[in-house]
Design a protein around this motif. Structure first.
Motif, mmCIF file in Angstrom:
data_model
loop_
_atom_site.group_PDB
_atom_site.id
_atom_site.type_symbol
_atom_site.label_atom_id
_atom_site.label_comp_id
_atom_site.label_asym_id
_atom_site.label_seq_id
_atom_site.Cartn_x
_atom_site.Cartn_y
_atom_site.Cartn_z
ATOM 1 N N LYS A 4 14.265 52.442 7.762
ATOM 2 C CA LYS A 4 13.409 51.265 7.802
ATOM 3 C C LYS A 4 12.288 51.134 7.036
ATOM 4 C CE LYS A 4 15.295 48.652 11.669
ATOM 5 N NZ LYS A 4 15.184 48.499 13.217
ATOM 6 N N LEU A 52 10.582 47.807 5.979
ATOM 7 C CA LEU A 52 10.456 47.021 7.173
ATOM 8 C C LEU A 52 9.582 47.770 8.153
ATOM 9 C CD1 LEU A 52 14.079 46.460 7.950
ATOM 10 C CD2 LEU A 52 12.722 44.868 7.539
ATOM 11 N N TYR A 99 4.110 42.367 -1.840
ATOM 12 C CA TYR A 99 5.350 41.520 -1.278
ATOM 13 C C TYR A 99 6.461 41.221 -2.394
ATOM 14 C CZ TYR A 99 8.390 38.788 1.670
ATOM 15 O OH TYR A 99 9.399 38.350 2.571
ATOM 16 N N GLU A 100 6.049 40.726 -3.662
ATOM 17 C CA GLU A 100 7.075 40.259 -4.479
ATOM 18 C C GLU A 100 7.744 41.427 -5.332
ATOM 19 O OE1 GLU A 100 4.123 38.796 -4.204
ATOM 20 O OE2 GLU A 100 4.909 37.084 -3.486
ATOM 21 N N ASN A 136 10.043 43.004 -2.847
ATOM 22 C CA ASN A 136 11.476 42.315 -2.960
ATOM 23 C C ASN A 136 12.102 42.549 -3.986
ATOM 24 O OD1 ASN A 136 11.353 41.132 -0.353
ATOM 25 N ND2 ASN A 136 10.371 39.286 -1.362
ATOM 26 N N ARG A 170 13.910 45.729 -3.257
ATOM 27 C CA ARG A 170 14.825 45.476 -2.143
ATOM 28 C C ARG A 170 16.211 44.960 -2.528
ATOM 29 N NH1 ARG A 170 10.741 42.814 2.327
ATOM 30 N NH2 ARG A 170 10.415 44.499 3.389
ATOM 31 N N LEU A 171 15.986 44.234 -3.595
ATOM 32 C CA LEU A 171 17.227 43.672 -4.155
ATOM 33 C C LEU A 171 18.072 44.887 -4.828
ATOM 34 C CD1 LEU A 171 16.205 40.585 -6.247
ATOM 35 C CD2 LEU A 171 17.895 41.040 -4.517
ATOM 36 N N PHE A 192 21.417 47.500 2.930
ATOM 37 C CA PHE A 192 21.209 47.841 4.459
ATOM 38 C C PHE A 192 22.237 47.290 5.413
ATOM 39 C CE2 PHE A 192 17.392 49.809 6.543
ATOM 40 C CZ PHE A 192 18.085 49.715 7.820
ATOM 41 N N PHE A 225 22.903 47.246 9.015
ATOM 42 C CA PHE A 225 22.303 47.401 10.458
ATOM 43 C C PHE A 225 23.514 47.981 11.029
ATOM 44 C CE2 PHE A 225 19.367 44.595 8.118
ATOM 45 C CZ PHE A 225 18.302 45.104 8.517
ATOM 46 N N ALA A 272 24.180 42.865 11.775
ATOM 47 C CA ALA A 272 23.383 41.775 11.916
ATOM 48 C C ALA A 272 23.554 40.660 10.904
ATOM 49 C CB ALA A 272 21.998 42.278 11.447
ATOM 50 N N LEU A 273 24.940 39.835 11.315
ATOM 51 C CA LEU A 273 25.587 38.998 10.569
ATOM 52 C C LEU A 273 24.699 37.661 11.313
ATOM 53 C CD1 LEU A 273 29.371 39.814 10.832
ATOM 54 C CD2 LEU A 273 27.630 40.083 8.777
ATOM 55 N N ARG A 279 28.372 41.926 2.610
ATOM 56 C CA ARG A 279 27.110 41.128 2.407
ATOM 57 C C ARG A 279 26.256 41.978 1.557
ATOM 58 N NH1 ARG A 279 23.980 39.154 7.350
ATOM 59 N NH2 ARG A 279 23.250 41.115 7.536
ATOM 60 N N LEU A 307 25.487 42.153 -3.646
ATOM 61 C CA LEU A 307 24.387 41.936 -4.509
ATOM 62 C C LEU A 307 24.254 43.223 -5.302
ATOM 63 C CD1 LEU A 307 21.485 40.654 -2.232
ATOM 64 C CD2 LEU A 307 22.751 39.624 -3.920
ATOM 65 N N ASP A 357 22.670 52.214 8.785
ATOM 66 C CA ASP A 357 22.224 52.696 10.171
ATOM 67 C C ASP A 357 23.231 52.860 11.564
ATOM 68 O OD1 ASP A 357 20.564 53.079 12.335
ATOM 69 O OD2 ASP A 357 19.447 51.159 12.256
ATOM 70 N N THR A 371 18.665 40.800 17.197
ATOM 71 C CA THR A 371 19.744 41.150 16.713
ATOM 72 C C THR A 371 19.605 41.504 15.156
ATOM 73 O OG1 THR A 371 20.483 39.074 16.052
ATOM 74 C CG2 THR A 371 21.476 39.833 18.084
ATOM 75 N N GLU A 372 18.421 41.620 14.678
ATOM 76 C CA GLU A 372 18.070 42.299 13.385
ATOM 77 C C GLU A 372 18.305 41.232 12.292
ATOM 78 O OE1 GLU A 372 19.793 46.189 13.872
ATOM 79 O OE2 GLU A 372 17.816 46.900 13.802
ATOM 80 N N GLN A 373 18.777 39.931 12.670
ATOM 81 C CA GLN A 373 19.006 38.892 11.612
ATOM 82 C C GLN A 373 17.944 38.604 10.645
ATOM 83 O OE1 GLN A 373 21.757 35.682 13.017
ATOM 84 N NE2 GLN A 373 22.011 36.614 14.739
ATOM 85 N N ALA A 395 17.414 41.491 8.490
ATOM 86 C CA ALA A 395 18.416 41.611 7.423
ATOM 87 C C ALA A 395 18.139 40.540 6.125
ATOM 88 C CB ALA A 395 19.829 41.048 7.848
ATOM 89 N N VAL A 434 15.238 42.338 4.186
ATOM 90 C CA VAL A 434 16.030 43.296 3.151
ATOM 91 C C VAL A 434 16.738 42.927 2.044
ATOM 92 C CG1 VAL A 434 15.675 45.442 4.766
ATOM 93 C CG2 VAL A 434 17.953 43.889 4.655
ATOM 94 N N SER A 435 17.046 41.553 2.264
ATOM 95 C CA SER A 435 17.669 41.020 1.308
ATOM 96 C C SER A 435 17.009 40.194 0.386
ATOM 97 C CB SER A 435 18.917 39.962 1.738
ATOM 98 O OG SER A 435 19.701 40.320 2.530
ATOM 99 N N ALA A 436 15.714 40.600 0.389
ATOM 100 C CA ALA A 436 14.509 39.942 -0.206
ATOM 101 C C ALA A 436 14.656 38.440 -0.250
ATOM 102 C CB ALA A 436 14.684 40.244 -1.880
#
Lengths: 249, 254
Positions: free
Chosen positions: A62, A67, A87-88, A91, A94-95, A99, A101, A105-106, A168, A172, A180, B118-120, B123, B126-128
């Motif tokens: 994380k 995170l 932050y930008e 990101n 991060r793209l 990750f 989970f 984590a849907l 998912r 990208l 994890d 539930t870590e959504q 998620a 981390v997807s920016a």
């Protein structure tokens, strides 16, 4: 094979896609989970991280995506020091990182299709509906779940959820994928399928992977290199075969 | 006692930081228009039946309960005005806001709380995708806009409920009833009562989002987030109402 004596021997190297040096992390005053973790990951490598529950494995990855914030240490991902990014900037890094989970984590309120479209639409300017549909179908095909496209997450089994979570992430087209505990809570057959899927995705997309797991079968199948965390440090490091031959724990 | 006070101050400062973050993010693009409209539909439109039933019953009951007393003083003709004033100034805003605190604030608290555990939310991060902007800003804006609309709707339904209550014992036409109401209403009665509902909406959304967004790990915290969102939002509504009444009173006496 390296043991904990070699724990401080790493230098932060720009050639590696992930460089972690002297990572410290604690929760509260007397609960130091990570006590100076050092490791590096080369481009295209599959690194498996093993360790007891509570040894700080999940916290460690994380930290790699910002995170969790480490107390101390250098943490370079794709050449950038994660701790020093805005932050930008974070990101934009991060793209390039996926990750998966532990429980996938849907997004519960979205169908499988919407789960995949959601990040894609946000980060792809001027993308057409046809291109989105094609990307979704291709990615679901990669994880073998085309038939589940209109299902809701609540209608999926544990293994299917992990596959959709992976889809998912893949949509990208990340350079690094962090897993994890990808096989936790799955039966041995589904675990093996997920492990094989991780391997096939890594070969197809030439991604770099960091896989946190307790599952030795998964580790054996997927690992190019394994590190074992114990007492907050990297206790052992080597290939699966090297570690198996070791007389240590 | 010290721990209790410490908790109160700590919570207040955290809510303030959360609110400041909202004001920082709300003007920054990208604007989540689609999600905002969806939330307006979910939080506003879906609460209409509940607000309509409650508003109608409040208007009806208020008329039936007040009529004997008014009749004793021979002031039955003032009943429409009294019911309308009570509904617009106090009953509809408070009752609607409390219902929304129970329905919307707890719903937001539970939804975001469960997404958190539930870590959504992680998620999304981390997807920016900025989860604060997507989940929190849209919901707070939706409640801030929808609660006043719901209150105006409850005002109308409540006034109609009053008309039905009047007609149980007397025979009044709707035109005459509305005419009596408009005779007794002033601009100063409507505006402050409407302005305060924007604050109700803002706090209902913000408290629900804060409780859900800051839920700690574990399913138990989802229930706790929903529960505490209702309690805190209801309390906030009464405090805002008290301040609003004081300010209106001060302004009226100027």
């Amino acid at each position: 094979m390296k043991t904990k004596e070699s724990n401080t021997s790493y230098e932060v190297s720009p050639q590696n896609i992930i460089n972690v040096k002297g990572l410290y992390m604690s929760f509260g005053e007397n609960n130091e989970v990570l006590k100076g973790i050092n490791f590096q990951v080369k481009k295209g490598e599959n690194l498996v991280v093993l360790g007891k529950s509570g040894s700080g494995k999940s916290v460690m990855i994380k930290c790699l995506v910002g995170l969790d914030k480490a107390d101390k240490g250098e943490l370079y991902v794709l050449g950038k020091d994660i701790a020093k990014l805005t932050y930008e900037q974070l990101n934009s890094i991060r793209l390039r990182i996926g990750f998966l989970f532990q429980n996938a984590a849907l997004y519960d309120s979205m169908s499988v299709r919407e789960n995949l479209v959601f990040p894609l639409k946000r980060h792809s300017k001027n993308i057409t509906t046809n291109e989105i549909d094609k990307a979704v179908m291709d990615t679901l095909k990669d994880v073998g779940l085309e038939e589940a496209i209109d299902k809701m997450p609540s209608e999926l089994s544990g293994g299917m959820r992990k596959r959709v979570g992976l889809a998912r992430t893949l949509i990208l087209k990340p350079e690094i994928i962090l897993y994890d505990e990808p096989t936790t809570g799955l039966d041995p057959i589904t675990s093996k399928e997920i492990s094989e899927l991780i391997l096939s995705i890594q070969k197809k997309n030439k991604t770099t992977s960091v896989i946190i797991t307790h599952d030795l079968a998964c580790a054996r199948l997927t690992a190019d290199r394994i590190i074992i965390l114990r007492d907050g440090v990297v206790f052992m490091e080597g290939s699966y075969e090297q570690l198996e031959q070791s007389k240590d724990e | 006692m010290t721990t209790y006070l410490k908790d109160i101050f700590s919570n207040t400062s955290n809510v303030s930081i959360f609110a400041m973050r909202f004001w920082k993010e709300v003007f920054k693009p990208p604007f989540e228009i689609k999600e905002f409209i969806k939330q307006c539909y979910l939080l506003g439109y879906k609460a209409l039946p509940l607000v309509a039933i409650t508003g109608f019953i409040m208007g009806l009951v208020l008329t039936i309960q007040s009529r004997p007393t008014m009749a004793k003083f021979g002031a039955e003709a003032w009943l429409p005005g009294m019911v309308a004033l009570s509904m617009i100034k106090e009953v509809a805003p408070i009752i609607t806001a409390l219902i929304c605190a129970g329905k919307i604030s707890s719903g937001i608290g539970a939804e975001l709380g469960s997404m958190k555990v539930t870590e959504q939310i992680d998620a999304m991060e981390v997807s920016a995708i900025n989860p604060f902007k997507y989940l929190v800003v849209t919901r707070i804006l939706a409640t801030t806009l929808m609660i006043p609309i719901l209150v105006v709707f409850a005002d109308c339904i409540g006034i109609f409920g009053g008309f039905m209550g009047m007609n149980i014992h007397t025979d009044v036409t709707l035109f005459r009833y509305l005419h009596k109401i408009l005779e007794s209403l002033n601009f100063i009665d409507i505006i402050p009562a409407t302005i305060k509902t924007f604050f109700f909406g803002f706090f209902i959304g913000m408290i629900g989002c804060y409780k859900g967004f800051t839920a700690s790990n574990g399913t138990e915290s989802v229930g706790r987030a929903a529960n505490s969102a209702v309690v805190a939002a209801s309390l906030a509504i009464f405090i805002i109402d008290m301040i609003a009444v004081q300010l209106t009173d001060l302004y009226a006496n100027l």
